[in-house]
Write a protein that holds these residues in place. Sequence first.
Motif, short mmCIF file in Angstrom:
data_model
loop_
_atom_site.label_atom_id
_atom_site.label_comp_id
_atom_site.label_asym_id
_atom_site.label_seq_id
_atom_site.Cartn_x
_atom_site.Cartn_y
_atom_site.Cartn_z
N GLU A 46 6.76 11.41 -5.20
CA GLU A 46 5.97 11.24 -3.99
C GLU A 46 6.37 9.97 -3.25
O GLU A 46 6.78 8.98 -3.84
N ARG A 58 5.62 2.90 6.79
CA ARG A 58 4.81 4.08 6.52
C ARG A 58 4.40 4.01 5.07
O ARG A 58 5.21 3.67 4.21
N TYR A 59 3.12 4.31 4.79
CA TYR A 59 2.60 4.22 3.42
C TYR A 59 1.86 5.49 3.03
O TYR A 59 1.25 6.17 3.87
N ALA A 60 1.89 5.77 1.74
CA ALA A 60 1.03 6.82 1.22
C ALA A 60 -0.41 6.35 1.31
O ALA A 60 -0.70 5.15 1.17
N ASP A 61 -1.33 7.27 1.54
CA ASP A 61 -2.74 6.91 1.65
C ASP A 61 -3.22 6.18 0.39
O ASP A 61 -4.05 5.27 0.47
N SER A 62 -2.69 6.56 -0.75
CA SER A 62 -3.16 6.01 -2.02
C SER A 62 -2.79 4.54 -2.22
O SER A 62 -3.37 3.87 -3.08
N GLN A 64 -2.10 2.43 0.69
CA GLN A 64 -2.36 1.71 1.95
C GLN A 64 -3.32 0.55 1.69
O GLN A 64 -4.37 0.72 1.06
N ASP A 89 -1.25 4.10 -10.68
CA ASP A 89 0.02 3.67 -10.08
C ASP A 89 1.16 3.72 -11.08
O ASP A 89 2.32 3.50 -10.71
#
Length: 125
Positions: A46, A58-62, A64, A89
């Motif tokens: 991911e 740009r970041y994954a929501d998890s 951010q 994580d």
Amino acid sequence: QVQLAESGGGSVQAGGSLRLSCTYSGDIVRINPMGWYRQAPGSQRELVATIANDGSTRYADSVQGRFTVSRDNAEKKINLQMNSLKPEDTATYVCHAHRAPYKTGSLYYSAVTYWGKGTLVTVSP
């Protein structure tokens, strides 16, 4: 060709921090963006964070608000500062570099994504 080498992984307790680095070399003229993916055991790879040549991220929501991706052109590194780490994580973090398709004269070059070998991050409760 582009070569990517990660460093900085390790074990940390929940709430702690780690800083990953990806040292790149080779022909990066058409590389955009670069960044990090991760893969936990039994899960698909991911997106974690990417940074484009114009500095946009740009970041994954998890992640951010907890992770920060940055680029050091002088050192030829892509860094990932990870704060407030959680057990979820835990994964192997892999550096990536994307080259869009392009054409030179009559020659066409397809898109390519380069990957590092990864570095393991383990977060204990």
